[in-house]
Design an enzyme around this catalytic site. Structure first.
Site, PDB file in Angstrom:
ATOM      1  CG  HIS A 146      -0.456   0.051   2.540  1.00  0.00           C
ATOM      2  ND1 HIS A 146      -0.211   1.239   3.195  1.00  0.00           N
ATOM      3  CD2 HIS A 146      -0.127  -0.927   3.411  1.00  0.00           C
ATOM      4  CE1 HIS A 146       0.241   0.991   4.410  1.00  0.00           C
ATOM      5  NE2 HIS A 146       0.311  -0.318   4.565  1.00  0.00           N
ATOM      6  CG  ASP A 179       2.805   0.295   7.947  1.00  0.00           C
ATOM      7  OD1 ASP A 179       2.387  -0.151   6.870  1.00  0.00           O
ATOM      8  OD2 ASP A 179       2.088   0.411   8.966  1.00  0.00           O
ATOM      9  CD  GLU A 183      -2.956  -1.530   5.404  1.00  0.00           C
ATOM     10  OE1 GLU A 183      -2.974  -2.526   6.146  1.00  0.00           O
ATOM     11  OE2 GLU A 183      -2.518  -0.416   5.786  1.00  0.00           O
ATOM     12  CD  GLU A 184      -1.485   2.625   7.478  1.00  0.00           C
ATOM     13  OE1 GLU A 184      -2.165   2.209   8.434  1.00  0.00           O
ATOM     14  OE2 GLU A 184      -0.271   2.383   7.354  1.00  0.00           O
ATOM     15  CG  ASP A 208       1.624  -3.815   5.779  1.00  0.00           C
ATOM     16  OD1 ASP A 208       2.360  -3.030   6.398  1.00  0.00           O
ATOM     17  OD2 ASP A 208       0.475  -3.511   5.407  1.00  0.00           O
ATOM     18  CG  HIS A 220       0.960   2.563  12.799  1.00  0.00           C
ATOM     19  ND1 HIS A 220      -0.420   2.457  12.838  1.00  0.00           N
ATOM     20  CD2 HIS A 220       1.315   2.008  11.619  1.00  0.00           C
ATOM     21  CE1 HIS A 220      -0.861   1.858  11.751  1.00  0.00           C
ATOM     22  NE2 HIS A 220       0.184   1.576  11.001  1.00  0.00           N
TER      23      HIS A 220
END
Length: 385
Positions: free
Chosen positions: A72, A190, A224-225, A245, A325
């Site tokens: 992504h 990510d 995606e997030e 991922d 994150h």
């Protein structure tokens, strides 16, 4: 089947360029153009959905059924919710990420008509000289964050006069640092490290003219997030889907910090028994450092694809990621291991011939899972691996 060399310079340069492009979910046009430019340079044909998800194709000996690999392009970010009376806009997260990871981040606010403003995300109680111990007692929460703009503003009206409104995107500086010893630091590894790994794998396939048994679709999603992910870019011929991922490094996790990680389950449930074990078998056969892990608070593009009603085999391949994150760290060897594994997977035959049809006979359906061996991998290794 043969092992292919991953171009390390291309991997690093592609990652560095991708990280420099702000792309919170909902503001992904620039990163989509960047990815399409990479595909053009590799001579890989592609098409886009209405909103910009990319489906590229590496042609194989047969067109259907086929397989897909997805990474992504979208990242975390924030959005202005309202203009506070003190001249510091309130913000809400785009995607799921902790407020403590946003505290102190330098950002760019994107207003309408191309206007951009710099600023910093700060806690409401940011100064120890004013609030003393209260700076450590205020809960970390997005309601307790505000955007300090680098502009002469003292009220909500001052901010509005600049053209700033609720709904304006806020993109966080990645703070990228790629060390020569292989440790790579940045926000939004990510999943831009996954994107770089997938593009590097595709480059190896193209440059070494590797023969593929079936078409491989390279998917680059843009939501995606926020949960939608690969739900809107597949088509009915895809029988197998690999998501690329991050694998989280933390106590009680088994992620390989310098290799690839095969996720056996995430919060959406187990991945396909056979496809996951094929990936492990490829790592074993070709000497790719790897591990298996289970993630409890995690979902990926694969989950979105299944929830959209696709009856496909799915698996998740991960590069290592510390402080996911947050201000993230991975290692070059881990991203390279993922790219190498993807090139091998693309050269394998279909998991099962019966998967050519969505509904089929009992023939070729495996009996006991524990007794299963991947003869296709064994034969490929014996022939040329």
């Amino acid at each position: 089947m043969r092992a292919l060399k991953i171009n390390q310079d291309y991997l690093r340069e592609t990652l560095e360029q991708a990280l420099a492009i702000p792309s919170p979910t909902g503001m992904t046009n620039e990163i989509v153009h960047f990815c399409c430019d990479q595909l053009k340079q590799l001579g890989i044909e592609f098409e886009l959905t209405r909103r910009g998800a990319i489906r590229a194709t590496l042609p194989g000996r047969r067109k259907s059924p086929d397989r897909a690999i997805v990474a992504h392009l979208d990242t975390l970010g924030a959005m202005v919710t309202h203009l506070r009376d003190n001249g510091r806009p309130a913000v809400a997260p785009v995607g799921t990420w902790p407020a403590r990871a946003a505290e102190g981040a330098r950002v760019t606010l994107y207003a309408d008509h191309g206007k951009q403003f710099r600023g910093t995300l700060l806690p409401l109680k940011a100064s120890g000289h004013v609030y003393n111990e209260e700076v450590d007692q205020q809960p970390a929460h997005w309601d307790n964050l505000e955007l300090r703009l680098d502009e002469v503003v003292a009220s909500g009206d001052d901010v509005a006069a600049l053209g700033i409104q609720p709904g304006d995107f806020v993109a966080v500086d990645p703070q990228t640092e790629l060390l020569d010893n292989g440790f790579w630091f940045s926000r939004f590894l990510d999943d831009k490290a996954g994107v770089a790994a997938l593009l590097a794998a595709a480059r190896a396939i193209v440059e070494e003219d590797a023969e593929l048994p079936m078409d491989v679709h390279l998917l680059f999603t843009i939501t995606e997030e926020t949960g939608a992910g690969a739900s809107h870019v597949l088509h009915g011929d895809v029988a197998e889907l690999i998501a690329v991922d991050n694998g989280t490094i933390a106590p009680d996790q088994n992620t390989s910090e310098y290799g690839a990680t095969i996720a056996m389950q995430d919060s959406s449930g187990p991945f396909d028994y056979y496809l996951s074990r094929r990936l492990s078998a490829l790592c074993d056969s070709f000497g790719i450092e790897h591990s298996r892990d289970v993630f409890r608070h995690y979902r990926s593009d694969a989950a979105a694809a299944l929830e959209a009603g696709n009856d496909i085999r799915t698996a998740l391949v991960c590069f290592a990621l510390d402080s996911s994150h947050g201000y993230e760290r991975t290692h070059r060897d881990s991203v390279t291991a993922v790219a190498s594994l993807l090139t091998l997977y693309m050269q394998t035959d279909a998991m099962f011939e019966r998967d050519a049809d969505a509904i089929g006979p009992l023939q070729d359906f495996p009996e006991a899972q524990g007794d299963w061996e991947d003869s296709a991998v064994e034969e490929a290794v014996a022939e040329g691996g």
